[in-house]
Design a protein around this motif. Structure first.
Motif, PDB file in Angstrom:
ATOM      1  N   SER A  92       0.846  -1.203   0.000  1.00 49.33           N
ATOM      2  CA  SER A  92       0.000   0.000   0.000  1.00 49.33           C
ATOM      3  C   SER A  92       0.880   1.251   0.000  1.00 49.33           C
ATOM      4  O   SER A  92       2.032   1.224   0.468  1.00 49.33           O
ATOM      5  CB  SER A  92      -0.912   0.006   1.230  1.00 49.33           C
ATOM      6  N   GLU A  93       0.360   2.335  -0.546  1.00 52.15           N
ATOM      7  CA  GLU A  93       1.136   3.566  -0.615  1.00 52.15           C
ATOM      8  C   GLU A  93       1.418   4.113   0.788  1.00 52.15           C
ATOM      9  O   GLU A  93       2.474   4.677   1.036  1.00 52.15           O
ATOM     10  CB  GLU A  93       0.411   4.618  -1.467  1.00 52.15           C
ATOM     11  N   TYR A 158       0.326   0.514 -10.891  1.00 50.82           N
ATOM     12  CA  TYR A 158      -1.137   0.627 -10.989  1.00 50.82           C
ATOM     13  C   TYR A 158      -1.740  -0.753 -11.308  1.00 50.82           C
ATOM     14  O   TYR A 158      -2.686  -1.200 -10.669  1.00 50.82           O
ATOM     15  CB  TYR A 158      -1.478   1.639 -12.080  1.00 50.82           C
ATOM     16  N   LYS A 159      -1.125  -1.421 -12.292  1.00 51.86           N
ATOM     17  CA  LYS A 159      -1.628  -2.723 -12.727  1.00 51.86           C
ATOM     18  C   LYS A 159      -1.528  -3.750 -11.581  1.00 51.86           C
ATOM     19  O   LYS A 159      -2.476  -4.481 -11.297  1.00 51.86           O
ATOM     20  CB  LYS A 159      -0.796  -3.191 -13.938  1.00 51.86           C
ATOM     21  N   GLN A 160      -0.374  -3.745 -10.905  1.00 45.25           N
ATOM     22  CA  GLN A 160      -0.159  -4.669  -9.774  1.00 45.25           C
ATOM     23  C   GLN A 160      -1.224  -4.484  -8.699  1.00 45.25           C
ATOM     24  O   GLN A 160      -1.826  -5.441  -8.218  1.00 45.25           O
ATOM     25  CB  GLN A 160       1.177  -4.354  -9.086  1.00 45.25           C
ATOM     26  N   LEU A 161      -1.448  -3.214  -8.324  1.00 46.40           N
ATOM     27  CA  LEU A 161      -2.392  -2.942  -7.235  1.00 46.40           C
ATOM     28  C   LEU A 161      -3.822  -3.252  -7.667  1.00 46.40           C
ATOM     29  O   LEU A 161      -4.614  -3.776  -6.882  1.00 46.40           O
ATOM     30  CB  LEU A 161      -2.273  -1.484  -6.773  1.00 46.40           C
ATOM     31  N   LYS A 162      -4.137  -2.933  -8.918  1.00 51.66           N
ATOM     32  CA  LYS A 162      -5.461  -3.233  -9.471  1.00 51.66           C
ATOM     33  C   LYS A 162      -5.729  -4.745  -9.405  1.00 51.66           C
ATOM     34  O   LYS A 162      -6.807  -5.183  -9.005  1.00 51.66           O
ATOM     35  CB  LYS A 162      -5.511  -2.802 -10.940  1.00 51.66           C
ATOM     36  N   GLU A 163      -4.699  -5.520  -9.809  1.00 55.89           N
ATOM     37  CA  GLU A 163      -4.857  -6.982  -9.812  1.00 55.89           C
ATOM     38  C   GLU A 163      -5.101  -7.513  -8.402  1.00 55.89           C
ATOM     39  O   GLU A 163      -5.689  -8.560  -8.209  1.00 55.89           O
ATOM     40  CB  GLU A 163      -3.607  -7.658 -10.411  1.00 55.89           C
ATOM     41  N   LYS A 164      -4.600  -6.766  -7.417  1.00 55.29           N
ATOM     42  CA  LYS A 164      -4.822  -7.183  -6.024  1.00 55.29           C
ATOM     43  C   LYS A 164      -6.167  -6.687  -5.510  1.00 55.29           C
ATOM     44  O   LYS A 164      -6.478  -6.808  -4.329  1.00 55.29           O
ATOM     45  CB  LYS A 164      -3.705  -6.646  -5.133  1.00 55.29           C
TER      46      LYS A 164
END
Ligand code: DC
Length: 222
Positions: A92-93, A158-164
């Motif tokens: 997480s950011e 973005y893609k990594q976090l979206k996939e999670k």
């Protein structure tokens, strides 16, 4: 003492693909893997849980000394804090930002230095972070400095976090990345900088697999 144990260092800014690339190379070579960012992130989780501010140097340092951390690297890479798997929350950011702030404290880095060097075991180590080639393993025989444009790094994150399944915003991610780069590059203690003898690799226009090929070929040709 363990100068005969080979180390590959991969340093670079957030989102350059260091983690994914390091894990593939470590698996392929059958070497150990050190995700040094995960140590700072785990300390961030611990301090957030304990309500310790990143400005409270003494308390952060004490938490660093007492950090009960274990990595598992079987099918998946997992981070266990006091025996509990905290891997899911590490990206997480909020965690990344607290990690970047506590990582700027020289005395905290000092406490974590030996913990990182202890990962150097036979048959070899792949170490990923910001100061692997400059401070932690300056004698490493293979050093790489991995970069990519902020846009490409932001899109990957973005893609990594979206996939999670996380709810994320691309502009905000790029903004946070740039802020974190600034902090990591401009701090006094072990700033993010390419070691003179590290080979630069820009992954903006090549895939992660191509970077892995390029690095393993260079190592195997040695
Ligand atoms: O690689 P990462 O994004 O997981 O790292 C999180 C933060 O930890 C990063 O902003 C800076 C810090 N860090 C560091 O200072 N030194 C390292 N060797 C690894 C990470």
């Amino acid at each position: 003492m363990n100068a005969n144990i080979p180390v590959i260092t991969l340093d670079g800014p957030s989102g350059a693909g260091k983690g994914t690339i390091s894990r593939i190379i470590a698996k392929r070579l059958g070497w150990h893997y050190l995700d040094s960012g995960a140590i700072y992130r785990a300390l961030a989780v611990e301090t957030i849980n304990l309500g310790i501010s990143a400005d409270d140097e003494v308390s952060v340092r004490t938490a660093a000394r007492e950090l009960d951390l274990r990595f598992e690297f079987e099918a998946q890479f997992a981070v266990l804090l006091s025996g509990r798997d905290i891997s899911a929350g590490l990206q997480s950011e909020a965690c990344g930002n607290q990690a970047s702030r506590i990582a700027a404290i020289a005395s905290v880095r000092e406490v974590l230095l030996q913990k990182q060097r202890d990962f150097r075991r036979l048959p070899g180590l792949v170490a990923d972070g910001r100061d692997m080639g400059t401070v932690v393993f300056p004698d490493a025989p293979f050093k790489f400095f991995l970069t990519a444009s902020a846009k490409v790094r932001g899109e990957r994150r973005y893609k990594q976090l979206k996939e999670k399944g996380m709810n994320v915003n691309l502009d905000k991610i790029i903004d946070e990345l740039l802020r974190r780069d600034q902090r990591d590059q401009n701090r006094k203690a072990a700033p993010l900088v390419r070691a003179e003898d590290a080979i630069p690799v820009d992954s903006s226009r090549i895939t992660i697999d191509q970077v892995v090929e390029r690095i393993t070929n260079l190592i195997l040709a040695d």
